[in-house]
Design a protein around this motif. Sequence first.
Motif, mmCIF file in Angstrom:
data_model
loop_
_atom_site.group_PDB
_atom_site.id
_atom_site.type_symbol
_atom_site.label_atom_id
_atom_site.label_comp_id
_atom_site.label_asym_id
_atom_site.label_seq_id
_atom_site.Cartn_x
_atom_site.Cartn_y
_atom_site.Cartn_z
ATOM 1 N N SER A 113 0.828 -1.209 0.000
ATOM 2 C CA SER A 113 0.000 0.000 0.000
ATOM 3 C C SER A 113 0.863 1.260 0.000
ATOM 4 O O SER A 113 2.054 1.233 0.344
ATOM 5 N N GLY A 114 0.260 2.356 -0.380
ATOM 6 C CA GLY A 114 0.973 3.639 -0.400
ATOM 7 C C GLY A 114 1.420 4.060 0.985
ATOM 8 O O GLY A 114 2.495 4.656 1.155
ATOM 9 N N LYS A 115 0.623 3.739 2.009
ATOM 10 C CA LYS A 115 1.004 4.105 3.373
ATOM 11 C C LYS A 115 2.272 3.376 3.801
ATOM 12 O O LYS A 115 3.133 3.949 4.470
ATOM 13 N N LYS A 119 5.838 5.058 4.901
ATOM 14 C CA LYS A 119 6.491 4.751 6.172
ATOM 15 C C LYS A 119 7.947 4.348 5.954
ATOM 16 O O LYS A 119 8.828 4.752 6.722
ATOM 17 N N ILE A 120 8.200 3.558 4.907
ATOM 18 C CA ILE A 120 9.576 3.140 4.620
ATOM 19 C C ILE A 120 10.440 4.340 4.251
ATOM 20 O O ILE A 120 11.561 4.502 4.734
ATOM 21 N N VAL A 121 9.904 5.205 3.374
ATOM 22 C CA VAL A 121 10.659 6.402 2.970
ATOM 23 C C VAL A 121 10.912 7.308 4.163
ATOM 24 O O VAL A 121 12.024 7.836 4.348
#
Length: 430
Positions: A113-115, A119-121
């Motif tokens: 998902s985009g979320k 979060k990773i970035v």
Amino acid sequence: MSEDDRTRAMRSPGDGRPLPPRPGDGLRAGGAPGHQVPSAPAGGAGAPTHKLPVAPQYPEPGSGAASPGSAPPEPPQGRSRVYGRARSGSSPMEPLRSRRGPSDPSKPRRRVSGKTILKIVAGLLVVLLVAGVGMFFWINSRIAGIDGVLDEYTGRPADTPGTNWLLVGSDSRKGLSAAERKKLATGRATGGNRTDSMMLLHIPEGSDKPTLVSLPRDLAVDIPGKGRNKLNAAYNGGPQLLVRTVESVTGVHVDHYMEIGFAGFVGIVDAIGGVEINVRAAVDDPKAGLKLKKGTQVLNGAQALGYVRTRKGGALPDFERTKRQRQFLGAVVKKAASPGVLINPFTSIPLAMSATDAVSVDGGTGAFDLLSLGLAMGDSPVTTVVPFGGTERLADGGDAIKSDRPKALALFNALKADKAVPKDVIDTGN
């Protein structure tokens, strides 16, 4: 119609149970053909050589064959064999299923998902930020400051627009062993401290390019309290006297002072994996431990040191030397400030260690100031030298370089006013 006939009519031929026998019938199974299969006479031709096993007969429910008060016996459950042995249990076998489950092409694969990506970035940015802040404080703690080099004095020029750096390359052998001095052909310093190069870097406040001006060490100047002498003699009296002399001669307020020795040249160049230099003429100078062919090539630390020290080549060797020093300094700082060096910890950390070990600055200069210096040098500054014209006889009998006073004033006044240097005073042969 008898009871047996009614039972036969009501049952399906393929329900798996044997049909009730009729008088005169042989053995029959459910779904057997309606006609009688003729049998060969006993002992006659064509008699079967073996007999089929006789299936046990079970009375039909309600036929009255079971004893009163007892439950009718259940037919035995079918048994199977698994890999050559009897399977336990009486439940029917189920087909094997894939552990991953049936694949359904109509259902899309699960995607990140985009979320999750955000979060990773965000996590990576936090790690980089923490690492950057930590490295900043680490570098700042390693910088060696020189106390009092920019102290105020009577008659000092007022602060001028832009930022001005006085960059000094000294002939200090500090940090070099006897074997290293021999290998690098540095010799032994005598007669006090001396400079190998001096440059004034002006970083403008606007969008104009920085200006890097070479100050010949043999330039004749008035040294406060020492009289008329070569500029190099001012450094012999210490960094504070050198700064005061440069400010009085140029009228430019010096904001930062940086000094680097012989060992620093070698360590910094090797830390960034060498530096690319366009050697304009072949050089063979045993005194500098240098032999280079003409053309663009990558120099290591020892070669770079010899390149900026040699006096071989050109009608005016000292001026050719200052040109090489400007060329070298610009190439080193530009590569050191490149993303490929700064982002890579295998080059940025050795570079930071070598630079902080080799460089000394005034007490007010920190890591952010050094970063600003690197960015300015990487911006391809306008390079020139103090305009000169002839020589001047000094009181001690030596000869010094005499500046072209009108052109020199035009150059310094442009720097003081934070304006572009007039083209007619720029050394086009640099």
